[in-house]
Design a protein around this motif. Structure first.
Motif, short mmCIF file in Angstrom:
data_model
loop_
_atom_site.label_atom_id
_atom_site.label_comp_id
_atom_site.label_asym_id
_atom_site.label_seq_id
_atom_site.Cartn_x
_atom_site.Cartn_y
_atom_site.Cartn_z
N ALA A 149 56.78 -6.35 84.65
CA ALA A 149 58.43 -6.18 85.76
C ALA A 149 59.29 -5.07 84.81
CB ALA A 149 58.74 -7.21 86.37
N LEU A 150 59.48 -5.98 84.24
CA LEU A 150 60.93 -5.01 83.25
C LEU A 150 60.14 -3.53 83.27
CD1 LEU A 150 61.53 -7.84 81.15
CD2 LEU A 150 63.18 -6.97 82.58
N LEU A 151 58.72 -3.46 82.29
CA LEU A 151 58.67 -1.90 82.42
C LEU A 151 58.81 -1.28 83.31
CD1 LEU A 151 55.65 -2.23 79.76
CD2 LEU A 151 57.76 -1.86 79.35
N ALA A 152 58.38 -1.68 84.10
CA ALA A 152 58.04 -0.84 86.06
C ALA A 152 59.39 -0.76 86.12
CB ALA A 152 57.00 -1.65 87.02
N ALA A 153 60.69 -1.41 85.99
CA ALA A 153 61.75 -1.18 86.27
C ALA A 153 62.40 0.01 85.03
CB ALA A 153 62.37 -2.59 86.04
N GLY A 154 61.85 0.77 83.81
CA GLY A 154 62.47 1.14 83.34
C GLY A 154 62.91 0.37 82.15
N ILE A 155 62.85 -0.19 81.83
CA ILE A 155 63.64 -1.23 81.05
C ILE A 155 63.01 -1.01 80.21
CG2 ILE A 155 64.43 -2.82 79.96
CD1 ILE A 155 66.01 -2.33 82.53
N GLY A 156 63.65 -0.53 77.88
CA GLY A 156 63.43 -0.20 77.59
C GLY A 156 63.71 -0.11 75.74
N PRO A 157 63.83 0.69 74.80
CA PRO A 157 64.48 0.20 73.34
C PRO A 157 66.03 0.92 74.28
CG PRO A 157 62.40 0.97 72.99
CD PRO A 157 62.31 1.04 74.99
N GLU A 158 67.19 0.30 73.02
CA GLU A 158 68.62 0.59 73.59
C GLU A 158 69.35 -0.64 74.60
OE1 GLU A 158 70.28 1.44 70.81
OE2 GLU A 158 67.44 1.78 69.50
N ASP A 159 68.26 -0.88 75.95
CA ASP A 159 68.76 -1.25 77.52
C ASP A 159 69.00 -2.56 76.64
OD1 ASP A 159 68.53 1.64 78.71
OD2 ASP A 159 66.03 0.20 78.85
N GLU A 160 69.68 -3.31 77.92
CA GLU A 160 69.89 -4.61 77.29
C GLU A 160 69.55 -5.23 79.03
OE1 GLU A 160 74.42 -4.39 75.14
OE2 GLU A 160 74.43 -4.54 76.72
N VAL A 161 69.49 -6.89 78.53
CA VAL A 161 68.93 -7.73 80.19
C VAL A 161 69.52 -8.62 79.94
CG1 VAL A 161 67.00 -8.58 81.20
CG2 VAL A 161 66.56 -6.32 80.15
N ILE A 162 70.14 -9.01 81.18
CA ILE A 162 70.93 -10.15 81.39
C ILE A 162 70.18 -11.70 81.73
CG2 ILE A 162 73.14 -11.72 81.88
CD1 ILE A 162 74.30 -9.29 81.91
N THR A 163 70.36 -12.51 81.26
CA THR A 163 69.53 -13.95 81.30
C THR A 163 69.66 -15.37 80.64
OG1 THR A 163 67.15 -14.49 81.76
CG2 THR A 163 67.94 -13.79 79.84
N ILE A 164 69.70 -15.96 80.73
CA ILE A 164 69.74 -17.39 80.70
C ILE A 164 69.55 -17.71 78.93
CG2 ILE A 164 71.01 -18.38 82.92
CD1 ILE A 164 68.65 -19.52 83.47
N PRO A 165 70.07 -18.52 78.46
CA PRO A 165 70.15 -19.04 77.63
C PRO A 165 68.77 -20.62 77.51
CG PRO A 165 72.30 -19.61 77.12
CD PRO A 165 71.84 -19.00 78.18
N PHE A 166 69.85 -21.15 78.37
CA PHE A 166 68.76 -22.42 79.18
C PHE A 166 67.75 -22.25 79.82
CE2 PHE A 166 68.58 -26.34 80.93
CZ PHE A 166 68.13 -27.34 79.43
N THR A 167 66.37 -22.18 78.87
CA THR A 167 64.54 -21.54 79.82
C THR A 167 64.01 -21.49 78.38
OG1 THR A 167 63.75 -19.55 80.42
CG2 THR A 167 65.48 -18.86 79.48
N PHE A 168 62.02 -21.49 79.02
CA PHE A 168 61.74 -21.44 78.65
C PHE A 168 61.60 -20.39 77.60
CE2 PHE A 168 57.21 -20.53 77.64
CZ PHE A 168 57.11 -21.95 76.19
N VAL A 169 61.04 -19.84 76.32
CA VAL A 169 61.21 -18.98 75.44
C VAL A 169 60.68 -17.87 75.85
CG1 VAL A 169 59.51 -19.19 73.62
CG2 VAL A 169 61.15 -18.39 73.10
N ALA A 170 59.83 -17.64 76.32
CA ALA A 170 59.11 -16.61 77.09
C ALA A 170 59.69 -15.23 78.18
CB ALA A 170 57.79 -17.06 78.46
N THR A 171 60.63 -15.80 78.67
CA THR A 171 61.91 -15.10 79.68
C THR A 171 62.22 -14.73 78.40
OG1 THR A 171 62.56 -16.98 80.77
CG2 THR A 171 64.11 -15.28 81.20
N VAL A 172 63.06 -14.53 76.86
CA VAL A 172 64.04 -14.02 76.15
C VAL A 172 62.39 -13.38 75.65
CG1 VAL A 172 65.12 -14.07 74.27
CG2 VAL A 172 65.50 -15.72 76.07
N SER A 173 60.96 -13.14 75.31
CA SER A 173 60.41 -12.81 74.61
C SER A 173 59.55 -11.34 75.26
CB SER A 173 59.10 -13.76 74.36
OG SER A 173 59.66 -15.19 73.90
N ALA A 174 60.21 -11.84 76.45
CA ALA A 174 59.69 -10.66 77.18
C ALA A 174 60.25 -9.69 77.71
CB ALA A 174 59.05 -11.09 79.10
#
Length: 368
Positions: free
Chosen positions: A66-91
Motif C-alpha cells: 500500500a505504501l509503495l503503490a502510494a509512491g512512498i520511497g527513499p527520502e520520504d517520511e511516513v507519520i505513524t505511532i510508536p505504540f503499535t506492533f513493530v510491523a507497522t514501522v517495518s513496512a
C-alpha cells in the motif's frame, strides 16, 4: 486454566465447513491465488464497503505494498505511532522511507490528531494511523489534516476487522486499508494472510501487480514486484470464517461489556473506553494497571493467561534506535507500555470464565 485465546474451540465450531473448503481446494489444485482467493477478495471488499480488495500473504506485506503503490520511497517520511506492533514501522522501513512518530491519545491509545500537524514536513508523503486493539483512530480529524496538506492516509487496520467510525468500516476511509489474518486476529487464517482494501482503481491495479512479481500479464513484468500472493487454501478458509465474523464480533462485544460492568469498581484498574461513534471490535480487551507485571503474575498463578500489547514502544526497541528517539519523547505511549495488560477475550469464552477472570483481578487489586 483460562487461555488467552482458544483456536481449538473455534475450529471445533466450524470444523465441517473448514474441512470441506480445504478439500475443495486440494481437489482443484489451485493452490496459489485462484478462484477461492478471488471470491474472498470480492466478499471482503463488500464487507468493508470498498470497491476493491487485494489478498496478500501477510498483513505486513499489505502495508508494504500500500505504501509503495502510494509512491512512498527513499527520502520520504511516513507519520505513524510508536505504540503499535513493530510491523507497522517495518513496512515503512521496507520502502526506504523514514518513520516519524506522534504520540497517542491517552484514552484510546490511537493516533492523537492534536499532535499530528506539528510532525508534518515537506518530506511527509503518507500518514498511517493504527486502529489499535479493535477501535478506530479519530479518522475525521486525521483526514481533515491530511487533506489540507495533500497527504494520503493508509489505515493500519490489522486489528480492526469490522470496526466502524461513524458508520464507515475500517479500511474504507483512507486511500487504502490493510488487514492481517494472522490466526489470532478476529478474522484469522489457518496460517498467514493479509489484504488491502481500496476504492482507488489505480491503487488497486498497482498493488495487484506488485504482489505477483510486478506482472501486468504473465511474464510481462511492468514493475519490480514481490512474491506476496495468498494461498488458495487460506482464501477458502477465510471465506468460511468471514460468514461467521459478525456473530463472533457480537460475542466479543458482549464479553467486553460484561468485563467493563464488573470491573467498574476498582480504582486501580482502567478499562477500555469505547468512544461514541466508533464500533470497537475488541481484538484484545486491554486494561491498565499501575502494577501491571504483578497483576499478570497473580493471574498466571490462578491459571489465567494474559498478553502484553505492547511492553516496549517501537521508538525504544533496539532495532529502531537509529531513528534517534529516546525515553521521554512519547510519554503517553511509554506509560501505556508499562501499564497495559490484555485479558482473555474470544467468542467461545463463557460468561462464567469472564467472571472468574474478574474475580481474580479484584482479588489482586483489593487484597494483593
Amino acid at each position: 486454566m483460562i487461555p488467552f485465546l482458544d483456536l481449538k474451540a473455534q475450529y471445533a465450531s466450524i470444523k465441517d465447513e473448514l474441512d470441506a473448503a480445504v478439500l475443495k481446494v486440494l481437489a482443484s489444485t489451485q493452490y496459489i491465488l485462484g478462484e477461492e482467493v478471488a471470491a474472498f477478495e470480492r466478499e471482503f471488499a463488500s464487507y468493508c464497503g470498498t470497491r476493491h480488495a487485494i489478498a496478500v500473504n501477510t498483513g505486513t506485506s499489505g502495508l508494504h505494498l500500500a505504501l509503495l503503490a502510494a509512491g512512498i520511497g527513499p527520502e520520504d517520511e511516513v507519520i505513524t505511532i510508536p505504540f503499535t506492533f513493530v510491523a507497522t514501522v517495518s513496512a515503512i522501513c521496507y520502502t526506504g522511507a523514514r518513520p516519524v512518530f506522534v504520540d497517542v491519545d491517552p484514552v484510546t491509545l490511537t493516533m492523537d490528531p492534536a499532535k499530528l500537524e506539528a510532525a508534518i514536513t515537506p518530506r511527509t508523503k503518507a500518514i498511517m494511523p493504527v486502529h489499535l486493539y479493535g477501535q478506530m483512530a479519530d479518522m475525521a480529524a486525521i483526514m481533515e489534516i491530511a487533506g489540507r496538506h495533500g497527504v494520503p492516509v493508509i489505515e493500519d487496520a490489522c486489528q480492526a476487522h469490522g470496526a466502524e467510525y461513524l458508520g464507515r468500516r475500517a479500511g474504507s476511509i483512507g486511500l487504502s486499508g490493510c488487514f492481517s489474518f494472522y490466526p489470532g486476529k478476529n478474522l484469522g487464517a489457518c496460517g498467514e494472510g493479509g489484504i488491502v482494501v481500496t476504492n482507488d482503481d489505480q491503487h488497486m491495479k498497482t498493488i495487484r501487480m506488485l504482489r505477483d512479481w510486478g506482472q501486468e500479464q504473465r511474464y510481462h513484468h511492468t514493475l519490480k514486484g514481490f512474491n506476496y500472493r495468498m494461498d488458495g487454501i487460506q482464501g477458502a478458509i477465510l471465506r468460511v470464517k468471514l460468514r461467521h465474523l459478525d456473530g463472533w464480533t457480537d460475542a466479543r462485544r458482549q464479553r467486553a461489556r460484561h468485563y467493563s460492568a464488573l470491573l467498574a469498581g476498582p480504582s486501580r484498574i482502567r478499562t477500555p473506553v469505547e468512544v461514541p461513534g466508533r464500533r470497537h471490535v475488541y481484538h484484545v480487551y486491554a486494561i491498565r494497571a499501575h502494577d501491571r507485571d504483578g497483576l499478570q503474575r497473580a493471574l498466571q498463578a490462578e491459571g489465567i493467561q494474559t498478553g502484553l500489547h505492547y511492553p516496549i514502544p517501537v521508538h525504544l526497541q533496539k532495532a529502531h534506535l537509529d531513528l534517534g528517539y529516546g525515553a521521554g519523547d512519547f510519554p503517553v505511549s511509554e506509560a501505556a507500555a508499562r501499564e497495559v495488560l490484555s485479558l482473555p477475550i474470544y467468542p467461545e469464552m463463557t460468561i462464567r470464565q469472564v467472571e472468574q477472570v474478574v474475580a481474580a483481578v479484584e482479588q489482586e487489586v483489593y487484597v494483593g
